[in-house]
Every structure is written in C-alpha cells, then in structure tokens.
Design an enzyme around this catalytic site. Structure first.
Site, mmCIF file in Angstrom:
data_model
loop_
_atom_site.group_PDB
_atom_site.id
_atom_site.type_symbol
_atom_site.label_atom_id
_atom_site.label_comp_id
_atom_site.label_asym_id
_atom_site.label_seq_id
_atom_site.Cartn_x
_atom_site.Cartn_y
_atom_site.Cartn_z
ATOM 1 N N GLU A 27 -70.387 36.606 34.563
ATOM 2 C CA GLU A 27 -71.108 35.686 33.665
ATOM 3 C C GLU A 27 -70.804 34.289 34.176
ATOM 4 O O GLU A 27 -69.684 33.803 34.027
ATOM 5 C CB GLU A 27 -70.576 35.804 32.238
ATOM 6 C CG GLU A 27 -70.776 37.148 31.597
ATOM 7 C CD GLU A 27 -72.156 37.320 31.003
ATOM 8 O OE1 GLU A 27 -73.032 36.475 31.252
ATOM 9 O OE2 GLU A 27 -72.338 38.320 30.305
ATOM 10 N N GLY B 299 -67.030 32.484 34.286
ATOM 11 C CA GLY B 299 -66.580 31.214 34.850
ATOM 12 C C GLY B 299 -67.668 30.649 35.740
ATOM 13 O O GLY B 299 -68.849 30.980 35.588
ATOM 14 N N SER B 300 -67.273 29.822 36.677
ATOM 15 C CA SER B 300 -68.266 29.144 37.512
ATOM 16 C C SER B 300 -68.892 30.108 38.520
ATOM 17 O O SER B 300 -68.289 31.115 38.897
ATOM 18 C CB SER B 300 -67.586 27.991 38.255
ATOM 19 O OG SER B 300 -66.572 28.512 39.094
ATOM 20 N N THR B 301 -70.068 29.749 38.959
ATOM 21 C CA THR B 301 -70.760 30.547 39.975
ATOM 22 C C THR B 301 -69.941 30.593 41.268
ATOM 23 O O THR B 301 -69.842 31.632 41.920
ATOM 24 C CB THR B 301 -72.162 29.952 40.205
ATOM 25 O OG1 THR B 301 -72.931 30.226 39.022
ATOM 26 C CG2 THR B 301 -72.866 30.537 41.406
ATOM 27 N N CYS C 124 -71.811 27.439 28.565
ATOM 28 C CA CYS C 124 -72.499 27.912 29.772
ATOM 29 C C CYS C 124 -74.007 27.836 29.618
ATOM 30 O O CYS C 124 -74.715 27.516 30.553
ATOM 31 C CB CYS C 124 -72.073 29.323 30.090
ATOM 32 S SG CYS C 124 -72.175 30.393 28.662
ATOM 33 N N GLY D 233 -67.189 32.961 40.725
ATOM 34 C CA GLY D 233 -67.802 34.281 40.550
ATOM 35 C C GLY D 233 -68.104 34.942 41.890
ATOM 36 O O GLY D 233 -67.872 36.141 42.083
ATOM 37 N N LYS E 269 -56.583 37.451 32.034
ATOM 38 C CA LYS E 269 -56.048 36.221 32.638
ATOM 39 C C LYS E 269 -56.836 35.055 32.036
ATOM 40 O O LYS E 269 -57.955 34.767 32.448
ATOM 41 C CB LYS E 269 -56.237 36.274 34.162
ATOM 42 C CG LYS E 269 -55.221 35.479 34.974
ATOM 43 C CD LYS E 269 -55.256 33.998 34.747
ATOM 44 C CE LYS E 269 -56.355 33.307 35.514
ATOM 45 N NZ LYS E 269 -56.468 31.861 35.161
ATOM 46 N N GLU F 267 -74.327 21.911 37.557
ATOM 47 C CA GLU F 267 -73.820 22.059 36.190
ATOM 48 C C GLU F 267 -72.800 20.949 35.916
ATOM 49 O O GLU F 267 -71.765 20.886 36.577
ATOM 50 C CB GLU F 267 -73.159 23.434 36.077
ATOM 51 C CG GLU F 267 -72.867 23.839 34.676
ATOM 52 C CD GLU F 267 -72.228 25.209 34.600
ATOM 53 O OE1 GLU F 267 -71.439 25.561 35.496
ATOM 54 O OE2 GLU F 267 -72.508 25.927 33.629
HETATM 55 P P1 NAD Z 1 -63.737 28.529 36.791
HETATM 56 O O1 NAD Z 1 -64.664 29.398 37.573
HETATM 57 O O2 NAD Z 1 -63.100 27.387 37.452
HETATM 58 O O3 NAD Z 1 -62.538 29.406 36.188
HETATM 59 C C1 NAD Z 1 -62.784 30.577 35.451
HETATM 60 C C2 NAD Z 1 -61.575 31.464 35.531
HETATM 61 O O4 NAD Z 1 -61.386 31.871 36.895
HETATM 62 C C3 NAD Z 1 -60.259 30.787 35.126
HETATM 63 O O5 NAD Z 1 -59.453 31.728 34.439
HETATM 64 C C4 NAD Z 1 -59.637 30.415 36.457
HETATM 65 O O6 NAD Z 1 -58.229 30.333 36.413
HETATM 66 C C5 NAD Z 1 -60.081 31.580 37.313
HETATM 67 N N1 NAD Z 1 -60.103 31.287 38.753
HETATM 68 C C6 NAD Z 1 -60.347 30.106 39.372
HETATM 69 N N2 NAD Z 1 -60.262 30.253 40.708
HETATM 70 C C7 NAD Z 1 -59.959 31.554 40.941
HETATM 71 C C8 NAD Z 1 -59.754 32.330 42.109
HETATM 72 N N3 NAD Z 1 -59.819 31.799 43.333
HETATM 73 N N4 NAD Z 1 -59.483 33.635 41.959
HETATM 74 C C9 NAD Z 1 -59.421 34.212 40.738
HETATM 75 N N5 NAD Z 1 -59.584 33.534 39.591
HETATM 76 C C10 NAD Z 1 -59.882 32.217 39.692
HETATM 77 O O7 NAD Z 1 -64.563 28.096 35.505
HETATM 78 P P2 NAD Z 1 -64.093 27.158 34.319
HETATM 79 O O8 NAD Z 1 -64.084 25.764 34.806
HETATM 80 O O9 NAD Z 1 -62.857 27.711 33.686
HETATM 81 O O10 NAD Z 1 -65.272 27.382 33.267
HETATM 82 C C11 NAD Z 1 -66.472 26.732 33.334
HETATM 83 C C12 NAD Z 1 -67.518 27.621 33.974
HETATM 84 O O11 NAD Z 1 -67.647 28.847 33.262
HETATM 85 C C13 NAD Z 1 -68.879 27.003 33.947
HETATM 86 O O12 NAD Z 1 -69.491 27.191 35.181
HETATM 87 C C14 NAD Z 1 -69.603 27.794 32.864
HETATM 88 O O13 NAD Z 1 -70.994 27.821 32.979
HETATM 89 C C15 NAD Z 1 -69.013 29.132 33.045
HETATM 90 N N6 NAD Z 1 -69.226 29.953 31.843
HETATM 91 C C16 NAD Z 1 -70.147 30.956 31.872
HETATM 92 C C17 NAD Z 1 -70.384 31.721 30.733
HETATM 93 C C18 NAD Z 1 -71.405 32.824 30.710
HETATM 94 O O14 NAD Z 1 -71.345 33.655 29.812
HETATM 95 N N7 NAD Z 1 -72.333 32.885 31.643
HETATM 96 C C19 NAD Z 1 -69.661 31.453 29.569
HETATM 97 C C20 NAD Z 1 -68.742 30.413 29.586
HETATM 98 C C21 NAD Z 1 -68.513 29.666 30.739
#
Ligand code: NAD
Length: 500
Positions: free
Chosen positions: A269, A246-248, A303, A251, A193, A403
C-alpha cells in the site's frame, strides 16, 4: 479512571505522568534491544524528547521471527477453534477501547495529530478493525470444487505462517490494525515493525493483546529504523510475507528484498497524488468542503489525501476561494492538545522542511501561493505548516507529480472532460480520486476512465471496513479492509480424494 483533561495544560500534565514503554514486545514480554541500543523520541508538538525507544536491529528481528515461528508451528493460535479466535480478538478490541486515553495521548505525542482526532478516529477505528476481523473468525468457509462423482476436491485456505508487517507513521494504529486483524484471524503469527516516528501506541498493543489471551509469540512488535530493523525483517528467510504500507520508493525495495531472499509474498500500500476532478456544473460548496477536509485532515499526511485539484477553468478561482474559506472556518491549525484545533503538527522537523521546500519549488515552477505557505507556531518549538493552496499549477510540475505529504493542495486548470481524464491519469499513482459533477452520465464516464483503487462521486474520504482499500499502478497492490484482505494472508491447498 482519571477524568479526561479538557485543556492543553491538563494533557501536558497527563503526558508528563505517563510511564511509557519503549521496549520491543517479543514472545509475550517487553525486552530491550539485544545490544541495549535505544533512540530518543522527539514529539513534533514541541520538538522535545519525551521517550526512549529500543533501537532494534537484525538480531532482535531474528528473535521476534523465531518467537513468531515457534508460536505458529505449535498450533496454539493457528489451530485454535474459530470461536476462541473470535473471543480473544473481541477482547483485544475491547481493551483497546478501554485504554483509549493512554493510546490516544501516545499517538498524539508521537506524530503530532490533534488529540480530538486520535480519540474520534485513530483509536476507535483501530479497535473497530480488530473487531471486524474477530467477527469473521467463524464465518469463513472453504470450498469443495465441482469435480466427478468419484472424487472429492476440497480447496482449503491455510495461513501462510509468519507475517512481517511494516507500517508508516501517518495512521500508525489504524494501518497496523489493517494488517494485524486479517493476518491474525487467518491464524498467522505477526512481527509488526512500526515506523521509527510512531512506535509508542503500537508497542502498547502488545500488552493488550497478551491481556486479551493472545498466546505469546503470536504478535511481536519490534521498533526501529527502516534500514536497521525493517530491511532484515523483509529479507528474513523465515518470514512468509511482508505486508507493507509506506512510500512507493520503499515499497519497491520490498519486492527486491523478497527476490533476494525467499520469494516471500509482498502486499504493498504505497503513495498517492489523488485528484479531485471538478466539472463546471459541480456543487462548488460541497466540493470545496470535501477538498479542504481531504487535504488538511491529519495535516495532509494521508496516503489518499486529495492533493491535486483539477478544476475547470470557469470555476477555478471561485473554488480556490471557497477551499480557503472552509479551512479558515472549519479546520483551524492549533496545538494538538487544544480542543478547537483540527490541524496539528507535521510528524517531524525533516518532514516540515520537506513540505516547505515543496512550496518553494512550486513557486519557482510558476505556481502561486493562494493561501498559507509558511511555517507556523515556531515559538512552540514544534513543527507546524500553514494549510496551503498552490494555484495555477501545471500537471507536469513536481508539486503536481510528487507526493508532498503535507497540508498543501495543488490546483491545475483544465478545459475539457477529455483533458481532465488525461490529467487525472497522468501520474505514477492510482490510489484514489473524486469526481464532482451533477451530470450522472459524466460521473459514470469519469469513474470508469480514471485508474484508481477508489473513485468517489460528489464526496471524498467516505470509507468503511466493508470496502477494500488500496491502489492501482505504483500505489501498490493487494487490498486492506473487507473480507478480501484475509485472502492475501492465506494460501489455497487442494486436497483431492478419490473413492469407489
Ligand atoms: P516510508 O516508506 O519511509 O516508511 C514506511 C515504513 O518502512 C517505516 O516503518 C520505515 O521504517 C520502513 N522502511 C523504510 N526504509 C526501509 C527499508 N529500506 N527496508 C525496510 N523497511 C523500511 O514511508 P513513511 O514516510 O513512513 O510514510 C509515508 C508514506 O506512506 C507515504 O508515501 C504515504 O502515501 C504512504 N502511505 C500509504 C498508505 C496506503 O494505504 N496506500 C497509507 C498510509 C501511508
């Protein structure tokens, strides 16, 4: 093959001629959302709609999970010979490289990163990752445990089944490959996804995987929004694991969804607020160069961006000046299609506003804008932010704790090594850090004391597929990259035989 454009106009013409596939890739075919819904995809380059993408929901996710499960249960991929898995995945990697122009262009249109980086980094790193795991296909051994002479205890690793991969928009292809590569080589099926901001290059991977010989249903790609498509994937009772980046905040929801459904595994992650600790004896030119690239590369949407600089007070002012100078000399902001640009558009308008709001919050909290600080290139209609330095911050300010995920570095002074360690660890995150010093004793003390998944010494952002990547604390758990990444997509089975 068309000649690769060299100008902004050339790329714009190529973009206008693209036949963009925005439908989901399920069971080996592109399909519209079952209810026919789609959403308009805006490019952050100019704020204009350039594609329409399937707006998938629970029914589409269910369809993809069923396709993935059927492929898994049939054994067509799970039980394929290691050499066959290797050949298919190597071909997949080769096809990604062959299609680099189209993939790089889609990635830039989707997220606004400069096209030179999409060519030099995003697409090749994605292909390299698939190739890395392909090459491991026939090099993974199981174990025989040391038990008595009348017993044979085999410890076999088996694929988990259906993996849901939920990924962000900042490095859409690389992070997707970090999940797909190890999950597939282990014999699983995958439902990917992509983030709603960045579905298009990922969707193209479906066609290439099929062309490479990956059986239908083994890799499915379902675009859509987090709540509407991501949540049903994470809650699905027939998904065995969610590999999330994605975001904490989101996560943590993955852990809730796992608990509310089938106790599926979760690997996370998540975010970071990674510090550079710059000691008074550091090579300031080297530090400034690495700090500038570490925060401004990819618009700071990384990230592990080194977004917090902890600078010894004796060198802080000089360091700030040098970071600004490196940015001006080496990392110009510009239109993502311009060959000279090194810093492009922020992913979407909402994110641009968020970054600008954080700059204002920092100023209100008492930090000083030492460089940049404003929206840029508004005449393009796109979403650009000047590379920014917030100096004289305190570590308890929001801009030093939260962040920002944009081209903004926050500089916090310290006086002693003990204070530097305390500040470095005074964060909910623990993704990465760097230590700048010529004193190897101090370097060893600091790398040991700082709690982070990667700690660099006198460098930043050096990485390789051979090293595990991931976080401590609320930056998540589980590791991408390296052979270790494969383990989380597998389970141990003990097969015990006694004989006389
Ligand atoms: P996000 O958490 O908003 O979204 C990440 C993914 O989760 C997207 O595909 C989104 O559609 C999905 N998502 C959002 N809400 C959801 C829910 N309720 N249920 C299921 N899926 C859901 O993050 P973002 O804004 O896309 O990315 C930025 C974040 O990602 C930052 O916090 C960054 O630090 C982190 N990141 C971490 C790493 C790592 O390896 N640690 C790498 C890249 C990005």
């Amino acid at each position: 093959m068309l000649d690769r454009p060299t100008t902004r106009e050339g790329w714009a013409a190529r973009a206008a001629a693209l036949a963009i596939e925005g439908r989901a890739f399920i069971g080996g075919a592109y399909v519209a959302a079952l209810d026919g819904a789609s959403f308009a995809k805006v490019s952050p380059i100019d704020g204009k709609v350039f594609a329409h993408v399937a707006d998938c929901g629970e029914a589409d996710i269910d369809r993809a999970v069923k396709a993935a499960r059927a492929a898994f249960d049939s054994g067509v991929w799970r039980d394929a010979d290691p050499q066959r898995k290797k050949a298919v995945l190597l071909r997949f990697a080769a096809l990604i490289r062959e299609n680099i122009d189209e993939i790089a262009l889609l990635e830039t249109l989707d997220v606004g990163k400069v096209i030179s980086n999409a060519f030099a980094v995003d697409v090749p790193f994605c292909a390299d990752c698939i190739q890395y795991y392909a090459e491991l296909a026939d090099k993974l051994y199981d174990e025989v445990a040391p038990v008595g002479v009348h017993d044979v205890a085999m410890v076999r690793k088996e694929p988990l089944g259906v993996i849901g991969a939920i990924v962000p928009w900042n490095y859409p292809l690389i992070i997707a490959a970090w999940k797909i590569g190890p999950a597939l080589v282990a014999g699983n099926s995958v439902v990917l996804k992509p983030a709603e901001q960045s579905p298009l290059a990922s969707l193209l991977l479906g066609r290439l995987a099929k062309q490479a010989g990956l059986p239908d249903g083994v890799l499915n790609i379902v675009p859509g929004f987090g709540e509407k498509a991501g949540k049903p994937l994470a809650l699905h009772p027939d998904v065995d694991m969610i590999a999330f980046t994605g975001s904490t905040e989101v996560g943590k929801l993955m852990m809730v969804y796992a608990g509310q459904s089938n106790m599926k595994r979760v690997a996370l992650e998540c975010g970071g607020k990674s510090p550079h600790v710059v000691m008074p004896d550091a090579d300031l030119d080297a530090a400034a160069e690495a700090i500038a690239w570490g925060i401004y590369y990819n618009q700071g949407e990384t990230c592990h961006a080194g977004s917090r600089v902890l600078a010894h007070e004796s060198i802080r002012a000089a360091l700030v000046e040098k970071i600004a100078a490196v940015q001006q000399a080496q990392i110009p902001l510009g239109h993502p299609f311009d060959a000279a640009a090194q810093l492009g558009a922020v992913v979407e308008e909402k994110q641009m506003r968020r970054v600008l709001d954080y700059i204002a919050i920092g100023v209100k909290e008492g930090a000083r804008v030492a460089h940049g600080g404003k929206r840029a290139m508004a005449e393009t209609g796109g979403f650009y932010v000047e590379p920014t330095i917030l100096d004289g911050a305190r570590n308890d300010m929001r801009v030093a704790q939260e962040e920002i995920f944009g081209p903004v570095v926050v500089v916090v002074p310290f006086e002693t090594e003990a204070e530097a360690v305390r500040l470095a660890n005074d964060t909910i995150y623990g993704l990465a850090a760097a230590v700048w010093t010529r004193d190897m004793n101090a370097a060893h003390r600091l790398t040991r004391a700082i709690r982070a998944g990667t700690v660099w010494v006198n460098t930043y952002d050096r990485s390789s597929l051979t090293t595990p990547f991931g976080g401590f604390k609320q930056s998540g758990f589980g590791r991408d990259r390296s052979p270790h990444a494969i383990d989380k997509y597998m389970d141990f089975k003990t097969i015990w035989t006694s004989y006389r």
